[in-house]
Design an enzyme around this catalytic site. Sequence first.
Site, PDB file in Angstrom:
ATOM      1  N   HIS A 184      42.321 -32.393 -23.701  1.00 21.48           N
ATOM      2  CA  HIS A 184      42.594 -31.003 -23.312  1.00 21.48           C
ATOM      3  C   HIS A 184      41.430 -30.092 -23.691  1.00 21.48           C
ATOM      4  CE1 HIS A 184      46.638 -30.774 -21.624  1.00 21.48           C
ATOM      5  NE2 HIS A 184      46.987 -31.748 -22.446  1.00 21.48           N
TER       6      HIS A 184
ATOM      7  N   ALA B 124      46.261 -22.843 -28.794  1.00 18.47           N
ATOM      8  CA  ALA B 124      46.734 -24.223 -28.790  1.00 18.47           C
ATOM      9  C   ALA B 124      47.772 -24.411 -29.887  1.00 18.47           C
ATOM     10  CB  ALA B 124      45.555 -25.172 -29.006  1.00 18.47           C
ATOM     11  N   THR B 125      48.877 -25.055 -29.539  1.00 19.17           N
ATOM     12  CA  THR B 125      49.960 -25.228 -30.504  1.00 19.17           C
ATOM     13  C   THR B 125      50.109 -26.660 -31.006  1.00 19.17           C
ATOM     14  OG1 THR B 125      51.583 -25.615 -28.756  1.00 19.17           O
ATOM     15  CG2 THR B 125      51.263 -23.323 -29.473  1.00 19.17           C
TER      16      THR B 125
ATOM     17  N   ASP C  60      49.334 -22.787 -24.715  1.00 17.45           N
ATOM     18  CA  ASP C  60      49.679 -24.135 -24.264  1.00 17.45           C
ATOM     19  C   ASP C  60      49.958 -24.983 -25.492  1.00 17.45           C
ATOM     20  OD1 ASP C  60      50.061 -26.365 -22.706  1.00 17.45           O
ATOM     21  OD2 ASP C  60      48.019 -26.459 -21.938  1.00 17.45           O
TER      22      ASP C  60
ATOM     23  N   GLY D 139      57.503 -30.513 -15.865  1.00 10.08           N
ATOM     24  CA  GLY D 139      57.679 -31.690 -16.705  1.00 10.08           C
ATOM     25  C   GLY D 139      56.361 -32.167 -17.276  1.00 10.08           C
ATOM     26  N   ALA D 140      56.430 -33.249 -18.030  1.00 12.50           N
ATOM     27  CA  ALA D 140      55.227 -33.853 -18.598  1.00 12.50           C
ATOM     28  C   ALA D 140      54.317 -34.339 -17.474  1.00 12.50           C
ATOM     29  CB  ALA D 140      55.617 -35.021 -19.507  1.00 12.50           C
ATOM     30  N   ARG D 141      53.035 -34.059 -17.605  1.00 13.49           N
ATOM     31  CA  ARG D 141      52.009 -34.472 -16.647  1.00 13.49           C
ATOM     32  C   ARG D 141      52.268 -33.952 -15.234  1.00 13.49           C
ATOM     33  NH1 ARG D 141      49.915 -34.380 -20.309  1.00 13.49           N
ATOM     34  NH2 ARG D 141      49.517 -35.936 -21.837  1.00 13.49           N
TER      35      ARG D 141
ATOM     36  N   GLU E 104      43.954 -22.001 -32.963  1.00 13.02           N
ATOM     37  CA  GLU E 104      44.940 -23.030 -33.288  1.00 13.02           C
ATOM     38  C   GLU E 104      46.131 -22.347 -33.938  1.00 13.02           C
ATOM     39  OE1 GLU E 104      44.497 -26.262 -32.531  1.00 13.02           O
ATOM     40  OE2 GLU E 104      42.427 -26.050 -31.865  1.00 13.02           O
TER      41      GLU E 104
ATOM     42  N   LYS F 170      50.934 -28.485 -15.141  1.00 17.38           N
ATOM     43  CA  LYS F 170      51.111 -27.146 -15.720  1.00 17.38           C
ATOM     44  C   LYS F 170      49.830 -26.628 -16.355  1.00 17.38           C
ATOM     45  CE  LYS F 170      54.017 -28.396 -18.846  1.00 17.38           C
ATOM     46  NZ  LYS F 170      53.988 -29.851 -18.717  1.00 17.38           N
TER      47      LYS F 170
END
Length: 172
Positions: free
Chosen positions: A48, A32-33, A80, A8-10, A60, A13
């Site tokens: 990040h 990076a997306t 990520d 999940g978020a935070r 990117e 991962k």
Amino acid sequence: MLTLILGGARSGKSRLALQRAEAAGQPVSFIATAQAHDAEMAARIARHQAERPPHWATIEAPLDLAGAIRAAGAGCIVVDCLTLWLTNCLCRPDPAAFDDARAALLAALAARRDDDLILVSNETGLGIVPLGELTRRFVDEAGWLNQDLARLADEVIFVAAGLPLTLKGTPP
């Protein structure tokens, strides 16, 4: 080796992905997306970026993830995050183009099996069913993508509260 890290978020991962890439002892290409559409997202991206070693190559790739994977140098490749990429794809004027992008991603991953690939993705299917059509499609597509990647992966790790749980493969 292909490793899929879900959570999940935070959940931790990204931190786990960075630790594993650093431990690989190889050159790292970080794909990076994320896109900074507002100040809050720009701050997240900057945080990040500061967490990554400066000698890692950063690519990117908010949309052409398959192309970025093909173009990355040999060694360890970290992506990520897949769910941000999915969001970018589904918000394009032609959301049907995602099917082609998804197929291209799976083919690019299969072609890089000699490298260490670490993919980070959110597990979005643990909550309630969203109300909006686009949001429901996002949850569905994320779930199906994660299932396809898990089948392809040598190792799948679920992270909650910073604690990794190996779902597939041998724990380190």
